[in-house]
Enzyme design. Structure first.
Site, short mmCIF file in Angstrom:
data_model
loop_
_atom_site.label_atom_id
_atom_site.label_comp_id
_atom_site.label_asym_id
_atom_site.label_seq_id
_atom_site.Cartn_x
_atom_site.Cartn_y
_atom_site.Cartn_z
N THR A 80 48.31 60.88 -39.76
CA THR A 80 49.58 60.27 -40.16
C THR A 80 49.45 59.76 -41.58
OG1 THR A 80 48.95 58.04 -39.44
CG2 THR A 80 50.00 59.48 -37.77
N LYS A 96 46.31 44.48 -31.33
CA LYS A 96 46.37 45.62 -30.40
C LYS A 96 45.82 45.24 -29.03
CE LYS A 96 48.41 48.56 -33.06
NZ LYS A 96 49.76 49.05 -32.75
N TYR A 116 43.93 43.14 -36.70
CA TYR A 116 44.46 44.36 -36.08
C TYR A 116 43.93 44.51 -34.66
CZ TYR A 116 45.72 49.27 -35.52
OH TYR A 116 46.25 50.46 -35.05
#
Length: 154
Positions: free
Chosen positions: A87, A56, A52
């Protein structure tokens, strides 16, 4: 391990690249904007999230390269980099009081972001008020990135 790496790269880097490439003919005609959604995890690393973080981080430099390549065509390319945001993806963190408290202690504003707060920055970058902003990276992290990592002393 490799399948996870490829899956993350496919979504977070390849998806942005191919969607942008498909949109560019139209964006050139209308002098459009691209606002990539990165993460504070692309500006600094997290433990245990190598794929990740790498994806990113790649998005950061993809944004930079696209800003250079397409600015002269009237297409501005910028990115927002949210920190922890309320979220559905963040639900495991938000629903765990101990983990959420640890995050809050690190964020100078002592809370996580609301989706509308991230959307407001995206709207700014997509709008005419940011007409000379190109290749910018705006953290939407409540001040998290301002820290050098030292613990709070008060």
């Amino acid at each position: 391990m490799f399948s996870t790496w490829r899956h993350v790269m496919a979504i977070d880097v390849d998806g942005v690249f191919f969607a942008s490439r498909a949109a560019l003919p139209h964006l050139r005609r209308v002098r459009g904007r691209i606002v990539n959604v990165g993460s504070v995890s692309g500006l600094g690393a997290d433990w245990g999230l190598a794929a990740y973080n790498a994806a990113k981080g790649a998005l950061v430099n993809l944004t930079n390269a696209m800003a250079l390549d397409h600015g002269h065509e009237g297409v501005r390319v910028n990115a927002v980099h949210p920190g922890l945001t309320r979220t559905p993806v963040a639900a495991p963190i938000v629903e765990n009081e101990e983990t959420l408290a640890a995050f809050r202690r690190r964020i100078p504003m002592l809370r996580l972001a609301e989706p509308a707060e991230v959307a407001d920055v995206i709207a700014f970058l997509a709008g005419s008020d940011a007409r000379f902003v190109n290749g910018a990276h705006i953290p939407v992290d409540g001040g998290l990135g301002a820290s050098n990592g030292q613990p709070r002393m008060f």
